[in-house]
Design a protein around this motif. Structure first.
Motif, PDB file in Angstrom:
ATOM      1  N   TYR A 183     -33.402 -45.900 -45.202  1.00 25.86           N
ATOM      2  CA  TYR A 183     -32.563 -45.450 -43.740  1.00 25.86           C
ATOM      3  C   TYR A 183     -31.989 -44.084 -43.938  1.00 25.86           C
ATOM      4  N   THR A 184     -31.961 -43.599 -42.801  1.00 25.42           N
ATOM      5  CA  THR A 184     -31.310 -42.269 -42.454  1.00 25.42           C
ATOM      6  C   THR A 184     -29.815 -42.442 -41.865  1.00 25.42           C
ATOM      7  N   VAL A 185     -28.796 -41.756 -42.292  1.00 28.28           N
ATOM      8  CA  VAL A 185     -27.469 -41.777 -41.464  1.00 28.28           C
ATOM      9  C   VAL A 185     -27.804 -41.152 -40.034  1.00 28.28           C
ATOM     10  N   SER A 186     -27.363 -41.464 -38.975  1.00 25.04           N
ATOM     11  CA  SER A 186     -27.241 -41.062 -37.746  1.00 25.04           C
ATOM     12  C   SER A 186     -26.863 -39.721 -37.865  1.00 25.04           C
ATOM     13  N   GLN A 187     -27.228 -39.197 -36.680  1.00 28.39           N
ATOM     14  CA  GLN A 187     -26.562 -37.573 -36.839  1.00 28.39           C
ATOM     15  C   GLN A 187     -25.222 -37.509 -36.380  1.00 28.39           C
ATOM     16  N   ALA A 188     -24.306 -38.533 -35.519  1.00 28.26           N
ATOM     17  CA  ALA A 188     -23.137 -38.417 -35.093  1.00 28.26           C
ATOM     18  C   ALA A 188     -22.356 -38.932 -36.375  1.00 28.26           C
ATOM     19  N   LEU A 189     -22.611 -39.570 -37.460  1.00 29.78           N
ATOM     20  CA  LEU A 189     -22.002 -39.783 -38.786  1.00 29.78           C
ATOM     21  C   LEU A 189     -22.176 -38.378 -39.734  1.00 29.78           C
ATOM     22  N   LYS A 190     -23.147 -37.856 -39.799  1.00 34.91           N
ATOM     23  CA  LYS A 190     -23.385 -36.788 -40.388  1.00 34.91           C
ATOM     24  C   LYS A 190     -22.356 -35.354 -39.929  1.00 34.91           C
ATOM     25  N   ASP A 191     -22.253 -35.437 -38.463  1.00 39.69           N
ATOM     26  CA  ASP A 191     -21.722 -34.374 -38.110  1.00 39.69           C
ATOM     27  C   ASP A 191     -19.948 -34.769 -38.184  1.00 39.69           C
ATOM     28  N   ASN A 192     -19.551 -35.988 -38.779  1.00 35.99           N
ATOM     29  CA  ASN A 192     -18.184 -36.152 -39.018  1.00 35.99           C
ATOM     30  C   ASN A 192     -17.852 -36.165 -40.341  1.00 35.99           C
ATOM     31  N   VAL A 193     -18.651 -35.461 -41.219  1.00 36.49           N
ATOM     32  CA  VAL A 193     -18.176 -35.436 -42.569  1.00 36.49           C
ATOM     33  C   VAL A 193     -18.518 -34.061 -43.034  1.00 36.49           C
ATOM     34  N   ILE A 194     -17.560 -33.392 -43.709  1.00 37.45           N
ATOM     35  CA  ILE A 194     -18.024 -31.958 -44.274  1.00 37.45           C
ATOM     36  C   ILE A 194     -17.849 -32.126 -45.545  1.00 37.45           C
ATOM     37  N   PHE A 195     -19.054 -31.688 -46.021  1.00 39.08           N
ATOM     38  CA  PHE A 195     -19.262 -31.851 -47.687  1.00 39.08           C
ATOM     39  C   PHE A 195     -18.856 -30.238 -48.394  1.00 39.08           C
ATOM     40  N   ARG A 196     -18.171 -30.314 -49.195  1.00 38.36           N
ATOM     41  CA  ARG A 196     -17.547 -29.306 -49.924  1.00 38.36           C
ATOM     42  C   ARG A 196     -17.814 -29.145 -51.513  1.00 38.36           C
ATOM     43  N   THR A 197     -18.397 -28.379 -52.444  1.00 35.71           N
ATOM     44  CA  THR A 197     -18.176 -28.249 -53.767  1.00 35.71           C
ATOM     45  C   THR A 197     -16.646 -28.188 -54.222  1.00 35.71           C
ATOM     46  N   PHE A 198     -16.055 -28.975 -55.087  1.00 33.20           N
ATOM     47  CA  PHE A 198     -14.624 -28.764 -55.636  1.00 33.20           C
ATOM     48  C   PHE A 198     -14.366 -29.344 -56.618  1.00 33.20           C
ATOM     49  N   ASN A 199     -13.813 -28.441 -57.844  1.00 37.41           N
ATOM     50  CA  ASN A 199     -13.301 -29.336 -58.973  1.00 37.41           C
ATOM     51  C   ASN A 199     -11.918 -29.596 -58.709  1.00 37.41           C
ATOM     52  N   LEU A 200     -11.741 -30.966 -59.102  1.00 40.30           N
ATOM     53  CA  LEU A 200     -10.589 -31.381 -59.223  1.00 40.30           C
ATOM     54  C   LEU A 200      -9.500 -31.004 -60.141  1.00 40.30           C
ATOM     55  N   MET A 201      -9.839 -30.071 -61.052  1.00 44.79           N
ATOM     56  CA  MET A 201      -8.924 -29.611 -61.874  1.00 44.79           C
ATOM     57  C   MET A 201      -8.401 -27.991 -61.425  1.00 44.79           C
ATOM     58  N   ASP A 202      -9.049 -27.642 -60.152  1.00 45.43           N
ATOM     59  CA  ASP A 202      -8.576 -26.630 -59.498  1.00 45.43           C
ATOM     60  C   ASP A 202      -7.448 -26.891 -58.593  1.00 45.43           C
ATOM     61  N   PRO A 203      -6.619 -25.809 -58.392  1.00 51.85           N
ATOM     62  CA  PRO A 203      -5.329 -25.955 -57.317  1.00 51.85           C
ATOM     63  C   PRO A 203      -5.972 -26.597 -55.953  1.00 51.85           C
ATOM     64  N   ILE A 204      -4.992 -27.474 -55.324  1.00 51.19           N
ATOM     65  CA  ILE A 204      -5.500 -28.005 -54.114  1.00 51.19           C
ATOM     66  C   ILE A 204      -4.976 -27.047 -52.998  1.00 51.19           C
ATOM     67  N   ARG A 205      -5.488 -26.098 -52.063  1.00 50.54           N
ATOM     68  CA  ARG A 205      -5.122 -25.297 -51.274  1.00 50.54           C
ATOM     69  C   ARG A 205      -6.011 -25.538 -49.810  1.00 50.54           C
ATOM     70  N   PHE A 206      -6.171 -26.673 -49.490  1.00 50.76           N
ATOM     71  CA  PHE A 206      -6.826 -26.875 -48.212  1.00 50.76           C
ATOM     72  C   PHE A 206      -5.791 -26.554 -47.002  1.00 50.76           C
ATOM     73  N   ARG A 207      -6.336 -26.201 -45.761  1.00 45.37           N
ATOM     74  CA  ARG A 207      -5.668 -25.760 -44.662  1.00 45.37           C
ATOM     75  C   ARG A 207      -4.653 -27.049 -44.449  1.00 45.37           C
ATOM     76  N   LEU A 208      -4.850 -28.322 -44.568  1.00 43.63           N
ATOM     77  CA  LEU A 208      -3.969 -29.291 -43.851  1.00 43.63           C
ATOM     78  C   LEU A 208      -3.631 -30.131 -45.207  1.00 43.63           C
ATOM     79  N   LYS A 209      -2.520 -30.766 -45.161  1.00 47.23           N
ATOM     80  CA  LYS A 209      -2.195 -31.860 -45.964  1.00 47.23           C
ATOM     81  C   LYS A 209      -2.842 -33.102 -45.635  1.00 47.23           C
ATOM     82  N   PHE A 210      -2.816 -33.940 -46.469  1.00 49.23           N
ATOM     83  CA  PHE A 210      -3.786 -35.301 -46.055  1.00 49.23           C
ATOM     84  C   PHE A 210      -3.044 -36.515 -45.627  1.00 49.23           C
ATOM     85  N   ASP A 211      -3.617 -37.048 -44.771  1.00 50.45           N
ATOM     86  CA  ASP A 211      -2.952 -38.498 -44.277  1.00 50.45           C
ATOM     87  C   ASP A 211      -3.424 -39.695 -45.209  1.00 50.45           C
TER      88      ASP A 211
END
Length: 272
Positions: A183-211
């Motif tokens: 099966y493939t995920v529906s486009q609506a779900l795909k559009d709701n997830v933003i994938f990024r490469t990130f090393n957890l050893m790096d400083p966390i400097r995203f625009r928003l703090k997380f809920d």
């Protein structure tokens, strides 16, 4: 099987620990077993030659193969279901009440092949229902491995991976791929997830703090010092009242963290 000297073993251990946080200090036989064929396929004759190349060149493709060989990316939809139930029954009602701007900030840290963030996306859509359009529910999903992120973005999964999902969710959010039991995920779900490469050893400097931060079954590869440092950075990146979820097989030193313990593998940043 190739021979790995203590000198080359510790050189590799230090490099992987310093740059990626992964503790291989007790994994000598695993390294030999999983990398010997890889080294031969790369045209090299010894661990020394391979270690020299890894450390001196830091070639992203080589490091990708190294990390993929030495860690496990096993996951499936609704893995460790208790977390998703807590997210739906406790966290989302709280966020719906307090988030007046209707913007949710959720991070799947170490998202692997995408099952976790897509599961979260389904739960968000099911929870908000007809109101979903008035909320920004996009999920940030990160991993150090570009290969697993490609799999996540392709969003094609077999029947076994979906086996813990209710049948109505499969009908609603997945489409037959053309292959049997795939099966493939529906486009609506795909559009709701933003994938990024990130090393957890790096400083966390995203625009928003997380809920909410999900970082499950990732820290099993880290030693205590690395875990403590990462938890401190997660804490700084969490809004007051926000949550951290870790894997059921993982534990934190509660005397050494600022998060408040809620229940096994679930922690919260105090509101004040």
């Amino acid at each position: 099987m190739m021979t790995l000297t203590d000198e080359d073993f510790w050189r590799l251990v230090r490099f992987v620990k310093n740059d990626y946080g992964i503790d291989l200090s007790k994994k000598k036989q695993l390294i030999i077993g999983r990398l010997s064929n890889t080294i031969s396929a790369m045209g090299m004759k010894s661990f020394k030659e391979y270690t020299d190349r890894i450390i001196s060149q830091k070639n992203p493709a080589d490091i990708e193969i190294l990390l993929n060989q030495l860690t496990t990316n096993y996951t499936f939809f609704m893995r460790e279901e208790a977390h998703f139930n807590f997210f739906r029954n406790t966290i989302l009602p709280y966020l719906e009440q307090v988030k007046k701007d209707h913007v949710l900030s959720i991070w799947s840290a170490g998202c692997s092949t995408g099952e976790e963030p897509y599961t979260l996306s389904i739960i968000l859509k099911e929870y908000f229902g007809s109101k979903a359009g008035s909320w920004d529910t996009r999920i940030l999903a990160t991993d150090i491995s570009q290969n697993v992120l490609k799999t996540a973005q392709n969003a094609v999964y077999d029947k076994e991976s979906l086996s813990q999902l209710p049948p109505e969710w499969i009908r609603k959010y997945f489409r037959p791929s053309g292959e049997k039991d795939v099966y493939t995920v529906s486009q609506a779900l795909k559009d709701n997830v933003i994938f990024r490469t990130f090393n957890l050893m790096d400083p966390i400097r995203f625009r928003l703090k997380f809920d909410v931060i999900f970082c499950r079954n990732v820290m099993i590869y880290f030693d205590q010092e690395t875990k403590n440092s990462l938890i401190d950075r997660f804490y700084d990146a969490t809004v007051p009242g926000g949550y951290l979820m870790i894997g059921h097989s993982e534990s934190l030193d509660r005397s050494n963290i600022n998060y408040k313990y809620i229940q096994p593998s679930i922690y919260r940043k105090p509101l004040k």
